[in-house]
Write a protein that holds these residues in place. Structure first.
Motif, PDB file in Angstrom:
ATOM      1  N   ARG A  28       7.503   6.093  -3.293  1.00 23.59           N
ATOM      2  CA  ARG A  28       7.153   6.209  -1.873  1.00 23.59           C
ATOM      3  C   ARG A  28       8.315   5.780  -0.992  1.00 23.59           C
ATOM      4  NH1 ARG A  28       6.690   8.005   2.138  1.00 23.59           N
ATOM      5  NH2 ARG A  28       4.962   7.896   3.601  1.00 23.59           N
ATOM      6  N   ASP A 106       2.458  -1.032   1.009  1.00 24.76           N
ATOM      7  CA  ASP A 106       1.117  -0.807   1.537  1.00 24.76           C
ATOM      8  C   ASP A 106       0.332   0.148   0.649  1.00 24.76           C
ATOM      9  OD1 ASP A 106       1.625  -2.517   3.650  1.00 24.76           O
ATOM     10  OD2 ASP A 106       1.934  -0.912   5.114  1.00 24.76           O
ATOM     11  N   GLU A 107       0.982   1.164   0.159  1.00 24.37           N
ATOM     12  CA  GLU A 107       0.288   2.150  -0.673  1.00 24.37           C
ATOM     13  C   GLU A 107       0.012   1.647  -2.086  1.00 24.37           C
ATOM     14  OE1 GLU A 107       2.053   6.027  -0.383  1.00 24.37           O
ATOM     15  OE2 GLU A 107       1.845   6.034   1.799  1.00 24.37           O
ATOM     16  N   HIS A 109      -1.381  -1.227  -2.717  1.00 21.84           N
ATOM     17  CA  HIS A 109      -2.630  -1.988  -2.637  1.00 21.84           C
ATOM     18  C   HIS A 109      -2.612  -3.245  -3.510  1.00 21.84           C
ATOM     19  CE1 HIS A 109      -4.212   1.278  -0.279  1.00 21.84           C
ATOM     20  NE2 HIS A 109      -3.904   2.121  -1.243  1.00 21.84           N
TER      21      HIS A 109
END
Length: 134
Positions: A28, A106-107, A109
């Motif tokens: 990401r 953030d992605e 988690h």
């Protein structure tokens, strides 16, 4: 009588889910870097296209957090400041780098504590890498 050994401490690498989590964060991150007007031009096009830049960061982070030592086996000591010396790492570049890393974290988690620990290292590293005054 059977001797019981103390439980081994789990590495942060294992705690966050190992290589799949590192891969997700780094993939990401590089999605953002590839189109970033400040960071993108710092990377040779082939390093982004063939995934070698992504692989190096994955291996570095895995090793840093207690995973496999493949990074050092292949590349030796990280020497991060030396490896980044040819590039202008100023506050603008730092902000862009942190922005893309934040999206990756953030992605992923992670738990709040895991996220804080990972982000703490990332922000420390981003400060350490500065090599140019604005």
């Amino acid at each position: 009588m059977t001797e019981t050994l103390p439980p081994t401490e789990q590495s942060f690498f294992d705690e966050i889910g190992g290589m799949p989590t590192i891969e997700k964060i780094v993939a990401r991150f590089y999605e953002g870097v590839a189109t970033d007007p400040v960071l993108g031009p710092m990377y040779p096009a082939e390093d982004l296209a063939d995934g070698s830049a992504e692989r190096r960061l994955r291996l570095f982070l895995a090793q840093y957090w207690g995973g496999p030592t493949t990074y050092s086996q292949e590349r030796g000591h990280p020497r991060l400041r030396m490896r980044h010396a040819p590039f202008t790492v100023n506050r603008e570049a730092q902000a862009h780098w942190l922005e893309h890393f934040r999206v990756g974290l953030d992605e992923a988690h992670l738990t709040p504590d895991q996220d804080a620990k990972f982000w703490g290292y990332v922000t420390y590293a981003a400060e350490f890498m500065l090599n140019t005054e604005d």
